[in-house]
Enzyme design. Structure first.
Site, PDB file in Angstrom:
ATOM      1  N   LYS A 149       3.622 -15.608   2.323  1.00 46.25           N
ATOM      2  CA  LYS A 149       3.887 -16.314   1.077  1.00 46.25           C
ATOM      3  C   LYS A 149       5.391 -16.574   1.041  1.00 46.25           C
ATOM      4  CE  LYS A 149       2.386 -17.973  -2.913  1.00 46.25           C
ATOM      5  NZ  LYS A 149       1.496 -19.145  -3.007  1.00 46.25           N
TER       6      LYS A 149
ATOM      7  N   ASP B 148      -6.108  -7.316   3.899  1.00 45.23           N
ATOM      8  CA  ASP B 148      -7.252  -6.669   3.232  1.00 45.23           C
ATOM      9  C   ASP B 148      -8.142  -7.743   2.615  1.00 45.23           C
ATOM     10  OD1 ASP B 148      -8.829  -4.591   2.056  1.00 45.23           O
ATOM     11  OD2 ASP B 148      -7.811  -4.988   0.147  1.00 45.23           O
TER      12      ASP B 148
ATOM     13  N   TYR C  43       0.822  -1.210   0.000  1.00 48.16           N
ATOM     14  CA  TYR C  43       0.000   0.000   0.000  1.00 48.16           C
ATOM     15  C   TYR C  43       0.856   1.261   0.000  1.00 48.16           C
ATOM     16  CZ  TYR C  43      -4.596  -2.110   0.695  1.00 48.16           C
ATOM     17  OH  TYR C  43      -5.769  -2.784   0.528  1.00 48.16           O
TER      18      TYR C  43
ATOM     19  N   ASP D  65      -2.507 -18.558   0.202  1.00 46.95           N
ATOM     20  CA  ASP D  65      -3.498 -19.248  -0.641  1.00 46.95           C
ATOM     21  C   ASP D  65      -4.202 -20.346   0.146  1.00 46.95           C
ATOM     22  OD1 ASP D  65      -1.027 -20.521  -0.540  1.00 46.95           O
ATOM     23  OD2 ASP D  65      -1.053 -21.193  -2.627  1.00 46.95           O
TER      24      ASP D  65
ATOM     25  N   ASP E  96     -11.891  -9.514   4.303  1.00 45.33           N
ATOM     26  CA  ASP E  96     -13.185  -9.493   3.609  1.00 45.33           C
ATOM     27  C   ASP E  96     -13.740 -10.907   3.474  1.00 45.33           C
ATOM     28  OD1 ASP E  96     -13.253  -6.738   3.239  1.00 45.33           O
ATOM     29  OD2 ASP E  96     -13.813  -6.878   1.130  1.00 45.33           O
TER      30      ASP E  96
HETATM   31  C1  IPM Z   1     -10.310  -1.638   3.827  1.00 47.15           C
HETATM   32  C2  IPM Z   1     -10.579  -1.028   2.484  1.00 47.15           C
HETATM   33  C3  IPM Z   1      -9.451  -0.055   2.162  1.00 47.15           C
HETATM   34  C4  IPM Z   1      -8.159  -0.845   2.119  1.00 47.15           C
HETATM   35  C5  IPM Z   1      -9.636   0.745   0.865  1.00 47.15           C
HETATM   36  C6  IPM Z   1     -10.970   1.451   0.814  1.00 47.15           C
HETATM   37  C7  IPM Z   1      -8.514   1.727   0.662  1.00 47.15           C
HETATM   38  O1  IPM Z   1     -10.714  -2.014   1.516  1.00 47.15           O
HETATM   39  O2  IPM Z   1     -10.213  -0.878   4.817  1.00 47.15           O
HETATM   40  O3  IPM Z   1     -10.192  -2.849   3.909  1.00 47.15           O
HETATM   41  O4  IPM Z   1      -7.844  -1.454   1.085  1.00 47.15           O
HETATM   42  O5  IPM Z   1      -7.466  -0.885   3.126  1.00 47.15           O
HETATM   43 MG    MG Z   2     -10.704  -3.972   2.293  1.00 47.65          MG
END
Ligand code: IPM
Ligand code: MG
Length: 368
Positions: A196, A252, A145, A228, A256
């Site tokens: 990884k 990230d 990032y 993975d 999710d």
């Molecule tokens: C998160 C989001 C952010 C990230 C984006 C919106 C920049 O996906 O907080 O997980 O990738 O960190």
């Molecule tokens: Mg995210």
């Protein structure tokens, strides 16, 4: 100390309406526990661009600097204005900027699926055990990032090349490893470190460093998993995880994926913490979900993630554990009482009461 300064940045989409419920709950907690919360609201995201021409207006940043913590809603509206350059868009100019500005390197994303919401989980019930309960610890200010160089360049003959750099130093890995081990100590004492190491130099350094720090935590069982495989194991047997430690990008993605198991992003809070100095931990607290523009302004959004973010703030930044427990308890009670926003509503549940954002907030406030 019983007086706290909170910067409340609601942002875009459903941000303002879920923030309203979070502040409602904070006010009840304030009375019940004889605390004083100085809550100041300020614009951020597209709301910041509209109000002051910037996703993170100077006045909003100044407010954050003089506050004890930031309670954040969400920012970003994908279709709002594609002509605004990417560096000035809310994701980079507000969210990533605040993370870097305040050194918020430790992102804690608890993922919980209460037994009562079992139907909301995409996995079959036998894979859910007694309900899911895990914590993703994501490194938040390093890796791809922020690594330099980061650019897109022309390399001749109409060819472009984009470069992102994955870079970690040992101190960066050490400090997030400590956070993860300490969190595991307060839970089921198991840490799965994701990397990884079979391909990336970063992965090798990550694994060596986490292993070394792990020697200081002999009471925590440490295992390593390639990313993975980690993604696959989350689907196959999520109950094996207690704390999952990831670098920024992997965290990230996997957070999710883990969140999807909880049925709704509307239930998941998160904390982003900086270094602790003088016993104080500055933190940034936000729901895991986004701005949900499709349901914004319709009293449909689930405010629970925002309200649980308040509980995390009280716990991690203000050390008000009893007040935080009261919020967690009130949320659990509202679920037990059958209150359901649309995202967690199941018509087959005969005791369910379908409610809007404000009614859910009222039910939780009453439960405190
Ligand atoms: C998160 C989001 C952010 C990230 C984006 C919106 C920049 O996906 O907080 O997980 O990738 O960190
Ligand atoms: Mg995210």
């Amino acid at each position: 100390m019983s007086s706290f300064k909170i910067a409340a940045l609601a942002g875009d989409g459903i941000g303002p309406e879920v923030m309203r419920e979070a502040i409602k709950v904070l006010r009840v907690v304030e009375k019940k526990f004889s605390l004083t919360f100085h809550i100041t609201e300020a614009p951020v995201g597209w709301a910041g661009i509209d109000a002051a021409g910037k996703a993170l207006p100077d006045a909003t940043l100044a407010l954050c600097r003089e506050s004890d913590s930031i309670l954040f809603g969400s920012v970003g509206l994908p279709d709002r204005d594609p002509t605004i350059p990417k560096e000035q868009r809310p994701e980079r100019a507000a969210l990533l900027r605040i993370r870097k500005e305040f050194g918020l390197f430790a992102n804690l994303r608890p993922v919980k699926l209460p037994k009562a919401l079992s139907y909301a989980c995409p996995l079959r019930p036998e894979r859910q055990g007694d309900g899911l309960d895990m914590l993703v610890v994501r490194e938040l200010t390093g890796g791809m990032y922020f690594g330099q160089p980061k650019k897109t360049e022309d390399i001749g003959n109409g060819v472009q090349r984009a470069i992102d750099t994955m870079v970690y130093t040992t101190p960066e890995i050490e400090r997030i490893a400590h956070v993860a081990f300490q969190a595991a100590r307060l839970r089921r004492k198991k840490l799965t470190s994701i990397d990884k190491a079979n391909v990336l130099e970063n992965g090798i350094l990550w694994r060596e460093t986490v292993t070394r720090i792990g020697k200081e935590y002999p009471d925590v069982a440490l295992e390593h998993m390639f990313v993975d495989n980690g993604a696959m194991q989350l689907m196959l047997k999520p109950t094996q995880f207690d704390v999952m430690l990831c670098e920024n990008m992997f965290g990230d993605i996997l957070s999710d994926e883990a969140a999807a198991l909880a049925g709704s992003l509307g239930m998941l809070p998160s904390a982003s913490l900086g270094a602790t100095s003088g016993g104080q931990t500055f933190g940034f607290y936000e729901p895991a979900g986004g701005t949900a523009p499709d349901i914004a302004g319709k009293n449909l959004a689930n405010p629970i993630a925002q309200i649980l973010s308040v509980a995390l703030m009280l716990r991690y930044s203000f050390k008000l554990n009893a007040a935080a427990d009261a919020i967690d308890g009130a949320v659990a009670l509202a679920i037990d009482q059958g209150f359901r926003t649309g995202d967690i509503y199941n018509p087959a549940e005969t005791t369910a009461k379908k409610v809007g954002t404000t009614q859910m907030g009222d039910a939780i406030a009453a439960g405190i």
